[in-house]
Design an enzyme around this catalytic site. Structure first.
Site, mmCIF file in Angstrom:
data_model
loop_
_atom_site.group_PDB
_atom_site.id
_atom_site.type_symbol
_atom_site.label_atom_id
_atom_site.label_comp_id
_atom_site.label_asym_id
_atom_site.label_seq_id
_atom_site.Cartn_x
_atom_site.Cartn_y
_atom_site.Cartn_z
ATOM 1 C CB SER A 177 2.590 5.215 6.580
ATOM 2 O OG SER A 177 2.202 4.370 5.529
ATOM 3 N NE ARG A 195 -3.552 5.273 10.535
ATOM 4 C CZ ARG A 195 -4.731 5.270 11.133
ATOM 5 N NH1 ARG A 195 -4.821 5.228 12.447
ATOM 6 N NH2 ARG A 195 -5.837 5.303 10.409
ATOM 7 C CG ASP A 196 -0.019 7.352 8.550
ATOM 8 O OD1 ASP A 196 0.501 6.289 8.933
ATOM 9 O OD2 ASP A 196 -1.187 7.425 8.129
ATOM 10 C CD1 TRP A 228 -6.982 2.350 2.841
ATOM 11 C CD2 TRP A 228 -6.597 0.143 2.897
ATOM 12 N NE1 TRP A 228 -5.667 2.167 3.185
ATOM 13 C CE2 TRP A 228 -5.404 0.819 3.228
ATOM 14 C CE3 TRP A 228 -6.596 -1.248 2.859
ATOM 15 C CZ2 TRP A 228 -4.230 0.142 3.529
ATOM 16 C CZ3 TRP A 228 -5.423 -1.929 3.160
ATOM 17 C CH2 TRP A 228 -4.255 -1.227 3.491
ATOM 18 C CD GLU A 277 -5.632 5.986 6.995
ATOM 19 O OE1 GLU A 277 -5.790 5.074 7.801
ATOM 20 O OE2 GLU A 277 -5.663 5.809 5.761
ATOM 21 C CD GLN A 298 3.010 0.886 5.783
ATOM 22 O OE1 GLN A 298 2.159 0.437 6.532
ATOM 23 N NE2 GLN A 298 4.263 1.095 6.170
ATOM 24 C CG ASN A 332 -0.697 -0.312 2.468
ATOM 25 O OD1 ASN A 332 -0.214 -1.377 2.793
ATOM 26 N ND2 ASN A 332 -0.894 0.634 3.361
ATOM 27 C CG ASP A 333 -0.032 4.050 2.928
ATOM 28 O OD1 ASP A 333 -0.986 3.551 2.311
ATOM 29 O OD2 ASP A 333 -0.115 4.451 4.102
HETATM 30 C C1 FRU Z 1 -2.996 4.405 4.893
HETATM 31 C C2 FRU Z 1 -2.663 3.580 6.115
HETATM 32 C C3 FRU Z 1 -1.857 4.377 7.114
HETATM 33 C C4 FRU Z 1 -1.135 3.311 7.879
HETATM 34 C C5 FRU Z 1 -0.848 2.287 6.810
HETATM 35 C C6 FRU Z 1 -0.889 0.868 7.293
HETATM 36 O O1 FRU Z 1 -3.293 3.645 3.757
HETATM 37 O O2 FRU Z 1 -3.848 3.085 6.697
HETATM 38 O O3 FRU Z 1 -2.624 5.241 7.914
HETATM 39 O O4 FRU Z 1 0.032 3.776 8.488
HETATM 40 O O5 FRU Z 1 -1.830 2.467 5.813
HETATM 41 O O6 FRU Z 1 -0.404 0.005 6.319
#
Ligand code: FRU
Length: 505
Positions: A93, A159-160, A296, A212, A51, A34-35
């Protein structure tokens, strides 16, 4: 099973799935991605951390940081996993940066290869920010003893982190999401280890369920000047459904972000461009972002041969004064010049009329394709009966699949329709999307890149973006262009094959 109330979510493509692998966009060789994380130019190479869930099911879980390296943002070479899951949690992330002056004191001295990663450790009930350093140019990271977490506020929704050096105030700034309460927190630090709360932004704009992946970046305005842009991804609850990203333009004084009154703007009108991150280590005039082409709502169920997840192409970011008097984010795909090989130019008449479509333009099935098109709006009438001229680009194949991109002159709207592709269906995989272009346009300019399971569509010289995943059951090998009512005077029609940049066999 006839009569079953349960619909299958994935149609197994008779053709196999090999044609869905992008040739230009980064995707993991296996596992789930993902990210984008830690996008960094270290002076020589670009780092793309991401990710990553390496398991054979290619779904999210036990997340670590995957890693790839390139000199040009295209020819990515896989590198070993950079940050692993530990007893302290998954590696969610975050960002990477170079601690040139050794502000952290964690390196032997100042140096251009002092790479630091700052990211969220996630475990049940707790999210906090951690720091790791690399002594080998960003391949392997270690968490120095006794410093982590570097930021912990006793939260399960924090987060992030994205960190950059703010020269005017001479300190590091972290933007980080207080996800569930829809706030972006700003912290300052002189050593990357101790963080002082500075301010908060939000709840503001579209909230969804979670904020996020915030980014704060100063961008050049075309024609002169600069302004700060705060990008916030939200999930779920974006207007297109599921995951989406918004941005605010404003001022940042080293402590607080104050948005201009223009309100929020959408960064992408498609369903599949999320968690965009700005590359660290580039000067403002080269500001570049990469997003995750995913949502998602269905990203863990899309057709898979053991891998899932695709990044956008690198996009240079800037600002332009728009028709409302505000500032809009401009996105230009970087670096395609070197990869273009024109497909034999179709013998076109300069004007398209309804009974003379341009049909059967053959497309290569083993390469990404770019279409660049400009057409004159004045010849596409806005009809009195509510139905104006429409120009349609239809990518299809002998199986009757169609991917349609069109422009409606009456409503100034651009649309995409992936509903007649047969490789994937899912309750949330909505088929059509539309975006209104500013009303006083004389000319429409489009750039489209189709690469495996991805479609990137940019309009009006980067002012509008619509990114979508596409799942044809068989390759799309034909393009037809036609108008419905009215005439379109073509100023440019360029079809290019894009050279593959895959470095894997
Ligand atoms: C965004 C997210 C972030 C998190 C990550 C988990 O897509 O949900 O907020 O850190 O992915 O993989």
């Amino acid at each position: 099973m006839s009569g079953s109330p349960i619909r299958p979510t994935t149609h197994v493509a008779r053709h196999g799935l090999g044609h869905l692998r992008p040739k230009l966009h980064f995707s993991p060789s296996a596992g789930f991605m993902n990210d984008p994380n830690g996008l960094l130019h270290d002076g020589e190479r670009y780092h793309l951390y991401y990710q990553f869930a390496p398991g054979p099911l290619a779904v999210h879980g036990h997340i670590c940081w995957g890693h790839a390296l390139a000199e040009d943002l295209y020819h990515w070479h896989d590198a070993p996993t950079a940050i692993r899951e530990t007893a302290d949690g998954q590696a969610f992330s975050g960002c990477a940066l170079i601690d040139h002056r050794n502000d952290s004191g964690l390196f032997a001295g100042p140096g251009p290869q002092n790479i630091v990663a700052i990211y969220t450790r996630h475990r049940e009930g707790r999210q906090n920010q951690w720091l790791a350093i690399s002594h080998d140019g960003g391949l392997d990271f270690e968490e120095p003893a006794g410093i982590n977490p570097v930021l912990d506020i006793d939260s399960d929704s924090f987060r992030d982190p994205k960190v950059f050096f703010h020269a005017p105030s001479g300190r590091w700034i972290m933007v980080v999401a207080l996800a569930r309460t829809h706030r972006i927190a700003f912290y300052g630090s002189s050593d990357l280890l101790h963080w002082q709360a500075l301010s908060e932004f939000g709840p503001e704009g579209m909230l969804g369920i979670d904020y996020e992946c915030p980014n704060l970046v100063e961008l050049d305005i075309e024609g002169g000047g600069r302004r700060w842009v705060l990008i916030i991804s939200i999930n779920p609850g974006a207007p297109q459904g599921g995951s989406g990203s918004q941005y605010f333009v404003g001022d940042f004084d080293g402590e607080r972000f104050v948005p201009d009154p223009q309100g929020l703007r959408l960064l992408d009108a498609g369903k599949d461009n999320y968690a965009i991150q700005v590359v660290e280590g580039l000067p403002t005039e080269q500001a570049t972002g990469i997003g995750w082409l995913g949502n998602w709502q269905y990203c863990q169920e899309v057709p898979s041969e053991g891998w899932r997840g695709v990044m956008t192409l690198p996009r240079r970011l800037g600002l332009r004064r728009d028709w409302m008097g505000g500032l809009s984010l401009i996105q230009h795909v970087r670096g395609l010049e070197a990869l273009r090989a024109p497909i034999a130019r179709p013998g076109i008449d300069a004007t398209l009329v309804p009974d003379q479509p341009l049909t059967d333009l053959a497309l290569p099935v083993d390469a990404a394709v770019e279409l660049r098109l400009r057409f004159d709006l004045e010849s596409l009438p806005t009809a009195p009966a509510g139905r104006g001229g429409r120009l349609v680009l239809c990518f299809g194949n002998a199986q009757g699949e169609r991917l349609e991109i069109g422009y409606d002159a009456a409503s100034h709207q651009l649309w995409t329709d992936r509903g007649e592709l047969q490789g994937f269906s899912h309750p949330f995989f909505s088929q059509r999307g539309a975006i209104a272009l500013g009303p006083d346009r004389r000319e429409v300019q489009l750039q489209l890149i189709i690469d495996g399971c991805s479609l990137e569509l940019l309009a009006q010289d980067g002012e509008y973006s619509m990114s979508s995943m596409i799942y044809p059951a068989a390759p799309l090998d034909r393009l037809a262009i036609y108008v419905e009512a009215g005439q379109a005077r073509l100023g440019q029609l360029e079809l290019n094959r894009l050279q593959s940049t895959l470095t894997r066999a």
